[in-house]
Design an enzyme around this catalytic site. Structure first.
Site, PDB file in Angstrom:
ATOM      1  NE  ARG A 240      -4.310  -1.254   0.107  1.00  0.00           N
ATOM      2  CZ  ARG A 240      -4.634  -1.857  -0.962  1.00  0.00           C
ATOM      3  NH1 ARG A 240      -3.800  -2.480  -1.604  1.00  0.00           N
ATOM      4  NH2 ARG A 240      -5.702  -2.645  -0.922  1.00  0.00           N
ATOM      5  CD  GLU A 269      -2.124   3.579  -6.018  1.00  0.00           C
ATOM      6  OE1 GLU A 269      -0.995   2.875  -5.583  1.00  0.00           O
ATOM      7  OE2 GLU A 269      -3.115   2.970  -6.184  1.00  0.00           O
ATOM      8  CG  HIS A 291      -1.881  -0.439  -7.194  1.00  0.00           C
ATOM      9  ND1 HIS A 291      -2.391   0.395  -5.994  1.00  0.00           N
ATOM     10  CD2 HIS A 291      -2.460  -1.552  -6.666  1.00  0.00           C
ATOM     11  CE1 HIS A 291      -3.005  -0.594  -5.300  1.00  0.00           C
ATOM     12  NE2 HIS A 291      -2.912  -1.778  -5.418  1.00  0.00           N
TER      13      HIS A 291
END
Length: 331
Positions: A240, A269, A291
């Protein structure tokens, strides 16, 4: 089974976070399934206000939004992390929250080691150098501009001992690394299977994070922690954004406190222009992926299957993967 003949309204707030070729199983109850490819913050409240079930991957459900969702019984998270949902507000409203678990037990550790291999052998740096003509200019069969180090015999420090941390440890052991599982920061009483957090920082050649983001882990690694990294390790974060202070990471990479960093996550993000990570995007020892550590085709389909199965089980009165106090029946 529902106690009413009227269909339940199920709202998926961010379907585009799952690839279009991923199949969503049919729900085994009467439902009105409304799918939004994406949902802006200002649109959330209206879209969930009369929903019985909400599916979200990354869209945030704040206390204000939850307070106005009078019919809401279940929030189904299309991920493992639940930091985008106000759990206290859900508890206060009697709303159950479930997540998806263990779907990424192969894809995330494999991505972790892809980053480790790339950084330990300077793969991206050498690729860029070849593209820039360095090999031809060297005048010989090879050149040695960037460090190359074996993994065998190195020490791998793992922060987080869940399914992903354990799978990462298994790969590490098979590759001949010495594996250290970190205790919680500030704890030295977790038994012989754990190494104190500060010792992991001091003794590891590679540190990889596989823990959730919460009040205890936010900024888990900052300037003080980088200063303890005596072996100049590489730091991997496929967990994370927010676990590592990003400004401190930039300083550590620039001043040589660490040898490299491979990140798949950021505090915000997609990466905004103001994020300090932009300063090191072209650094030869830094890799940032968008990600996608979780995103193998196999893992995403497993996630989607479990997501819909969680909802079906809840409505059938057999809740599973519930993160807060579950209701004993559905409707």
């Amino acid at each position: 089974m529902t106690s009413s003949s009227s269909p339940l309204r199920v709202v998926f707030l961010d379907r585009s976070t799952i690839p279009p070729n991923t199949r969503l199983k049919s729900l085994p109850f009467s439902n009105k399934f409304e799918v939004f490819e994406s949902t802006k913050p200002e649109e959330v409240r209206e879209r969930v206000c009369d929903a019985d079930i909400v599916i979200t991957n990354k869209v945030k459900l704040s206390a204000d939004v939850i307070a106005h969702a009078k019919r809401l019984k279940l929030v189904a998270i299309a991920a493992t992390g639940a930091d985008n949902v106000d759990m206290n507000a859900c508890d206060a409203m009697g709303i159950s929250v479930c997540n998806v678990r263990n779907y990424a037990v192969h894809t995330v550790p494999e991505h972790t080691f892809a980053l480790i291999f790339a950084l330990r052998r300077s793969l991206t740096a050498y690729r860029s150098a070849v593209q820039a003509g360095r090999w031809k200019a060297s005048g010989q069969f090879c050149f040695f501009d960037y460090p190359i180090k074996d993994l065998t015999g190195s020490t791998l420090g793992i922060v987080g001992d869940g399914a992903l941390g354990k799978a990462t440890a298994e790969i590490g052991g098979a590759l001949g690394l010495k594996v250290l599982f970190s205790s919680f920061k500030g704890r030295n009483d977790m038994g012989m299977l754990y190494t104190p957090f500060d010792r992991v920082l001091e003794e590891s050649d590679i540190i990889t994070l596989h823990c959730p983001l919460n009040d205890q882990t936010r900024d888990l690694i900052g300037d003080a922690e980088f200063a303890r990294m005596k072996r100049r390790p590489i730091l991997i974060n496929t967990a994370r954004g927010g676990l590592v202070n990003e400004a401190a990471l930039v300083r550590a990479l620039k001043d040589g406190s660490i040898s490299g960093a491979g990140f798949d996550v950021a505090t915000e993000e997609p990466l905004p222009e103001a994020n300090p990570l932009n300063e090191i995007l072209d650094h030869p020892a830094f890799i940032l992926t968008p990600h996608v550590a979780w995103a193998s085709e196999e893992a995403i389909q497993a996630l989607a299957d479990q997501l819909m199965e969680n909802i079906g089980a809840y409505v059938a009165g057999q809740p599973r993967n519930v993160l807060n106090a579950p209701r004993t029946t559905g409707w």
